[in-house]
Motif scaffolding. Structure first.
Motif, PDB file in Angstrom:
ATOM      1  N   GLU A  92      -0.560 -49.009  11.232  1.00  0.00           N
ATOM      2  CA  GLU A  92      -0.572 -49.849  12.427  1.00  0.00           C
ATOM      3  C   GLU A  92       0.266 -51.105  12.225  1.00  0.00           C
ATOM      4  OE1 GLU A  92      -4.690 -50.477  13.326  1.00  0.00           O
ATOM      5  OE2 GLU A  92      -4.879 -48.567  14.416  1.00  0.00           O
ATOM      6  N   ALA A  93       0.310 -51.597  10.980  1.00  0.00           N
ATOM      7  CA  ALA A  93       1.117 -52.775  10.655  1.00  0.00           C
ATOM      8  C   ALA A  93       2.551 -52.407  10.299  1.00  0.00           C
ATOM      9  CB  ALA A  93       0.476 -53.533   9.496  1.00  0.00           C
ATOM     10  N   GLU A  94       2.856 -51.106  10.299  1.00  0.00           N
ATOM     11  CA  GLU A  94       4.169 -50.607   9.881  1.00  0.00           C
ATOM     12  C   GLU A  94       4.518 -51.096   8.478  1.00  0.00           C
ATOM     13  OE1 GLU A  94       6.992 -51.497  13.014  1.00  0.00           O
ATOM     14  OE2 GLU A  94       6.388 -49.683  14.079  1.00  0.00           O
ATOM     15  N   ALA A  95       3.509 -51.086   7.624  1.00  0.00           N
ATOM     16  CA  ALA A  95       3.669 -51.519   6.235  1.00  0.00           C
ATOM     17  C   ALA A  95       3.769 -50.300   5.327  1.00  0.00           C
ATOM     18  CB  ALA A  95       2.481 -52.386   5.814  1.00  0.00           C
ATOM     19  N   ASP A  96       4.498 -50.443   4.234  1.00  0.00           N
ATOM     20  CA  ASP A  96       4.509 -49.411   3.207  1.00  0.00           C
ATOM     21  C   ASP A  96       3.133 -49.375   2.545  1.00  0.00           C
ATOM     22  OD1 ASP A  96       7.235 -49.148   3.780  1.00  0.00           O
ATOM     23  OD2 ASP A  96       7.800 -50.570   2.202  1.00  0.00           O
ATOM     24  N   PHE A  97       2.824 -48.263   1.869  1.00  0.00           N
ATOM     25  CA  PHE A  97       1.496 -48.210   1.238  1.00  0.00           C
ATOM     26  C   PHE A  97       1.479 -47.337   0.003  1.00  0.00           C
ATOM     27  CE2 PHE A  97       1.513 -45.180   4.823  1.00  0.00           C
ATOM     28  CZ  PHE A  97       1.246 -43.974   4.179  1.00  0.00           C
ATOM     29  N   ILE A  98       0.510 -47.668  -0.865  1.00  0.00           N
ATOM     30  CA  ILE A  98       0.226 -46.896  -2.071  1.00  0.00           C
ATOM     31  C   ILE A  98      -1.266 -46.618  -2.070  1.00  0.00           C
ATOM     32  CG2 ILE A  98       0.264 -46.860  -4.595  1.00  0.00           C
ATOM     33  CD1 ILE A  98       2.526 -49.018  -4.390  1.00  0.00           C
ATOM     34  N   LEU A  99      -1.634 -45.353  -2.017  1.00  0.00           N
ATOM     35  CA  LEU A  99      -3.032 -44.949  -1.974  1.00  0.00           C
ATOM     36  C   LEU A  99      -3.392 -44.185  -3.243  1.00  0.00           C
ATOM     37  CD1 LEU A  99      -3.080 -43.383   1.632  1.00  0.00           C
ATOM     38  CD2 LEU A  99      -3.415 -45.802   1.034  1.00  0.00           C
ATOM     39  N   VAL A 100      -4.549 -44.503  -3.814  1.00  0.00           N
ATOM     40  CA  VAL A 100      -5.099 -43.727  -4.926  1.00  0.00           C
ATOM     41  C   VAL A 100      -6.508 -43.322  -4.492  1.00  0.00           C
ATOM     42  CG1 VAL A 100      -5.594 -43.654  -7.390  1.00  0.00           C
ATOM     43  CG2 VAL A 100      -3.766 -45.132  -6.545  1.00  0.00           C
ATOM     44  N   PRO A 101      -6.629 -42.190  -3.799  1.00  0.00           N
ATOM     45  CA  PRO A 101      -7.912 -41.832  -3.172  1.00  0.00           C
ATOM     46  C   PRO A 101      -8.969 -41.421  -4.185  1.00  0.00           C
ATOM     47  CG  PRO A 101      -6.049 -40.618  -2.215  1.00  0.00           C
ATOM     48  CD  PRO A 101      -5.574 -41.225  -3.494  1.00  0.00           C
ATOM     49  N   CYS A 102     -10.223 -41.491  -3.754  1.00  0.00           N
ATOM     50  CA  CYS A 102     -11.319 -40.955  -4.565  1.00  0.00           C
ATOM     51  C   CYS A 102     -12.484 -40.593  -3.654  1.00  0.00           C
ATOM     52  CB  CYS A 102     -11.752 -41.948  -5.647  1.00  0.00           C
ATOM     53  SG  CYS A 102     -12.814 -43.286  -5.073  1.00  0.00           S
ATOM     54  N   CYS A 103     -13.420 -39.813  -4.224  1.00  0.00           N
ATOM     55  CA  CYS A 103     -14.690 -39.493  -3.560  1.00  0.00           C
ATOM     56  C   CYS A 103     -14.485 -38.933  -2.151  1.00  0.00           C
ATOM     57  CB  CYS A 103     -15.585 -40.723  -3.509  1.00  0.00           C
ATOM     58  SG  CYS A 103     -15.914 -41.464  -5.112  1.00  0.00           S
ATOM     59  N   VAL A 104     -13.575 -37.958  -2.019  1.00  0.00           N
ATOM     60  CA  VAL A 104     -13.305 -37.414  -0.698  1.00  0.00           C
ATOM     61  C   VAL A 104     -14.511 -36.715  -0.105  1.00  0.00           C
ATOM     62  CG1 VAL A 104     -10.824 -37.238  -1.032  1.00  0.00           C
ATOM     63  CG2 VAL A 104     -12.282 -35.325  -1.697  1.00  0.00           C
ATOM     64  N   GLY A 105     -15.460 -36.328  -0.950  1.00  0.00           N
ATOM     65  CA  GLY A 105     -16.687 -35.720  -0.443  1.00  0.00           C
ATOM     66  C   GLY A 105     -17.520 -36.661   0.396  1.00  0.00           C
ATOM     67  N   LYS A 106     -17.227 -37.973   0.292  1.00  0.00           N
ATOM     68  CA  LYS A 106     -17.961 -38.966   1.077  1.00  0.00           C
ATOM     69  C   LYS A 106     -17.315 -39.253   2.427  1.00  0.00           C
ATOM     70  CE  LYS A 106     -19.868 -41.334  -2.981  1.00  0.00           C
ATOM     71  NZ  LYS A 106     -19.977 -42.634  -3.712  1.00  0.00           N
ATOM     72  N   ILE A 107     -16.224 -38.557   2.745  1.00  0.00           N
ATOM     73  CA  ILE A 107     -15.546 -38.796   4.024  1.00  0.00           C
ATOM     74  C   ILE A 107     -16.485 -38.565   5.193  1.00  0.00           C
ATOM     75  CG2 ILE A 107     -13.845 -37.765   5.589  1.00  0.00           C
ATOM     76  CD1 ILE A 107     -11.900 -37.623   3.260  1.00  0.00           C
ATOM     77  N   GLU A 108     -17.245 -37.484   5.141  1.00  0.00           N
ATOM     78  CA  GLU A 108     -18.142 -37.158   6.252  1.00  0.00           C
ATOM     79  C   GLU A 108     -19.184 -38.250   6.456  1.00  0.00           C
ATOM     80  OE1 GLU A 108     -20.714 -33.348   7.915  1.00  0.00           O
ATOM     81  OE2 GLU A 108     -19.913 -33.322   5.879  1.00  0.00           O
ATOM     82  N   MET A 109     -19.720 -38.780   5.349  1.00  0.00           N
ATOM     83  CA  MET A 109     -20.730 -39.835   5.452  1.00  0.00           C
ATOM     84  C   MET A 109     -20.139 -41.136   5.962  1.00  0.00           C
ATOM     85  SD  MET A 109     -23.069 -39.294   2.027  1.00  0.00           S
ATOM     86  CE  MET A 109     -21.671 -39.353   0.916  1.00  0.00           C
TER      87      MET A 109
END
Length: 255
Positions: free
Chosen positions: A140-157
């Motif tokens: 939304e800010a049209e900014a570059d980004f670096i993501l290091v995801p974790c715990c994707v099983g918690k997405i639903e919660m």
């Protein structure tokens, strides 16, 4: 390659740091990977908006174990550390002052509520849907980004039931092929604790995690980003070693 010195980085205090030597070593490896990615992104971006210094926002910063080191390595940039815990922001401010980092400010608040202008966003080991909130804020800010995801099983919660179908999958490409209910099953399978070997449950989980990250990359691509998905090195630095980098077009060619 970059090698960080333990003695040259901002010190930890009041529980903000990591005490065990092996954990410190692994943390340094992680920081070296983050610095490599950030350095490439900053070289591509060069300057902030309207010629101002680059502004880097670390979402879910905690007490600054990662971002304070990066700020020390990049005094030419302004760093904003965002966390929803007042104690963490208090420690960020204290540690930045102790380290003489004039380019760091703390910001108390939720990732989803951050509306300020910035150039580069970081989200390191934000649990579940918080990684996606950070990516959304960056896009939304049209900014570059670096993501290091974790715990994707918690997405639903982490996603309200009324918003799930509008939020997941992240990309139009995946939404055209996978209903939300099946996608959320995929995220549960993708939540794993180690790499596993061929034919193991963790191998299946690893493949599911790649699909989730590919969806995030496709979401960025659909918003005009050049996307790269890679790994922290060495791989043993952390089980959660996937890295997603997005550069907003147009960008300045490196080299």
């Amino acid at each position: 390659s970059l090698s960080l010195s333990l003695s040259s980085q901002p010190s930890s205090s009041e529980g903000g740091g990591i005490s065990r030597r092996d954990r410190v070593t692994r943390k340094m490896w992680q920081l070296e990977s983050l610095e490599h990615a950030l350095d490439l992104v900053m070289k591509a971006r060069r300057t902030g908006r309207e010629g101002r210094p680059l502004r880097v926002v670390d979402f879910g910063s905690g007490s600054g174990n990662s971002a304070l080191v990066l700020a020390a390595l990049h005094p030419e940039a302004a760093f904003t550390l965002v966390d929803n815990k007042a104690d963490c922001i208090r420690l960020v401010d204290k540690r930045a002052e102790e380290a003489g980092l004039n380019n760091v400010v703390g910001h108390l608040g939720e990732v989803s509520d951050f509306r300020e202008s910035f150039d580069v966003g970081l989200a390191v080991h934000l649990c579940g849907a918080a990684t996606d909130e950070a990516q959304k804020a960056c896009m939304e800010a049209e900014a570059d980004f670096i993501l290091v995801p974790c715990c994707v099983g918690k997405i639903e919660m982490g996603c309200r039931e009324s918003e799930r179908e509008a939020t997941y999958p992240r990309s139009s490409f995946f939404r055209s092929k996978l209903p939300t209910s099946e996608y959320l099953k995929l995220t549960r399978v993708a939540d794993f604790s180690d790499g596993g070997g061929e034919g193991t449950a963790d191998e299946t989980a690893g493949l599911a995690k790649k699909m989730v990250d590919y969806d995030r990359a496709k979401a960025g691509e659909e918003r005009g980003y050049v996307m790269t998905v890679g790994k922290m090195v060495p791989l043993v630095s952390t089980v959660k070693n996937d890295v997603i980098v997005g550069l907003k077009k147009p960008w300045r060619k490196i080299g």
